[in-house]
Write an enzyme that holds these catalytic residues in place. Structure first.
Site, PDB file in Angstrom:
ATOM      1  N   CYS A  81       0.523  -1.377  -0.374  1.00  0.00           N
ATOM      2  CA  CYS A  81      -0.222  -0.214  -0.022  1.00  0.00           C
ATOM      3  C   CYS A  81       1.103   1.245  -0.327  1.00  0.00           C
ATOM      4  CB  CYS A  81      -0.903  -0.271   1.504  1.00  0.00           C
ATOM      5  SG  CYS A  81      -1.808   1.033   0.926  1.00  0.00           S
ATOM      6  N   CYS A  82       1.524   1.544   1.108  1.00  0.00           N
ATOM      7  CA  CYS A  82       2.716   2.281   0.781  1.00  0.00           C
ATOM      8  C   CYS A  82       3.282   2.285  -0.564  1.00  0.00           C
ATOM      9  CB  CYS A  82       4.190   2.129   2.132  1.00  0.00           C
ATOM     10  SG  CYS A  82       3.127   2.814   3.596  1.00  0.00           S
ATOM     11  N   CYS A 113      -1.054   8.126   7.213  1.00  0.00           N
ATOM     12  CA  CYS A 113      -2.664   8.199   6.471  1.00  0.00           C
ATOM     13  C   CYS A 113      -3.249   7.651   8.103  1.00  0.00           C
ATOM     14  CB  CYS A 113      -1.899   7.118   5.779  1.00  0.00           C
ATOM     15  SG  CYS A 113      -1.670   7.582   3.857  1.00  0.00           S
ATOM     16  N   CYS A 122      -3.386   4.577   9.462  1.00  0.00           N
ATOM     17  CA  CYS A 122      -2.296   3.095   9.767  1.00  0.00           C
ATOM     18  C   CYS A 122      -1.891   4.257  11.266  1.00  0.00           C
ATOM     19  CB  CYS A 122      -1.557   3.156   9.272  1.00  0.00           C
ATOM     20  SG  CYS A 122      -1.951   1.894   7.006  1.00  0.00           S
ATOM     21  N   CYS A 129       7.560   4.227   6.116  1.00  0.00           N
ATOM     22  CA  CYS A 129       6.995   3.563   4.195  1.00  0.00           C
ATOM     23  C   CYS A 129       7.504   3.533   3.702  1.00  0.00           C
ATOM     24  CB  CYS A 129       6.209   5.340   3.803  1.00  0.00           C
ATOM     25  SG  CYS A 129       7.295   6.430   4.414  1.00  0.00           S
TER      26      CYS A 129
END
Length: 237
Positions: A124-125, A207, A210, A233
């Site tokens: 996702c990162c 985000c 998270c 990240c």
């Protein structure tokens, strides 16, 4: 300002690191590094900001008025972070580059399944931060970040000027030697905009899915990816 013809090299970064590391005063050091970056690379230089506060943007705009500021608009930010971005852009002489991933959150959900940040936070990162930053920085030859040595053990060896071998760029970290006391003092003196989440315990703001507040005495980055074997990240390490 026009882009400098100076070629970014590891040798240039090492020479600058040796020159600026010896400046004891943190504000003087930061401004000297940023001024050097602006004069050396012109509009080929940009800083990044997570919009946790406007500290680095404030310093950079003093040294390089109109400085390029890259913000990764991941689609998962707190409303307070977006508001801080707009606030900082409105009060400081900067040039904002609002960078968004190729896929919207809905499109990513369709391609990889919902809540990828829970199942594979590294991916996702990568999709929402690392790859978009790489594309955004492709138009520059040097970049700067707000990374500090005291933030985490993974950042303890951060240099003031370094060579980003992954991207083939000079990277400056003007706040590397700053402590939280330095940060608080500068923000108070210059009335620098701060993300409202900082007032309720968010020591490091990323985000929304998270990021959580941290307890007193807890590591400042303990609120990032809590419960997962992840502390970065991938932008700086």
């Amino acid at each position: 300002m026009t882009t400098s013809l100076v070629q970014p090299t590891p040798e240039l970064a090492a020479e600058a690191e040796a020159r600026f590391e010896g400046i004891a005063d943190p504000v003087e050091q930061a401004l000297a590094v940023l001024t050097w970056a602006g004069e050396t690379f012109g509009d080929g230089f940009a800083i990044t900001s997570s919009m946790a506060d406007g500290l680095l943007a404030h310093l950079a705009s003093r040294a390089v008025p109109g400085v390029n500021v890259v913000f990764l608009d991941t689609g998962y930010h707190f409303a307070e972070t977006i508001g801080t971005r707009d606030w900082i852009t409105g009060v400081l002489p900067i040039t904002l580059h609002n960078v968004q991933p190729p896929l919207s959150v809905a499109e990513q959900d369709a391609a990889h399944g919902p809540k990828l940040y829970e199942r594979d936070p590294d991916l996702c990162c990568s999709l929402r931060k690392v790859q978009p930053l790489a594309q955004a920085l492709a138009g520059f030859v040097a970049w700067g970040s707000g990374v500090r040595r005291d933030e985490a053990v993974t950042r303890a060896a951060t240099k003031v000027v370094d060579w980003d071998a992954k991207r083939g760029m000079v990277k400056v970290n003007p706040l590397a030697a700053w402590t939280q006391e330095h940060v608080d003092g500068y923000i108070a003196e210059h009335q620098v905009p701060v993300n409202p989440l900082a007032e309720i315990g968010y020591a490091s703001i990323g985000c929304a899915p998270c990021t959580r507040p941290v307890a007193p005495g807890e590591d400042p980055r303990a609120g990032r990816w809590a419960g997962k074997n992840k502390v970065e990240c991938g932008l700086h390490v």
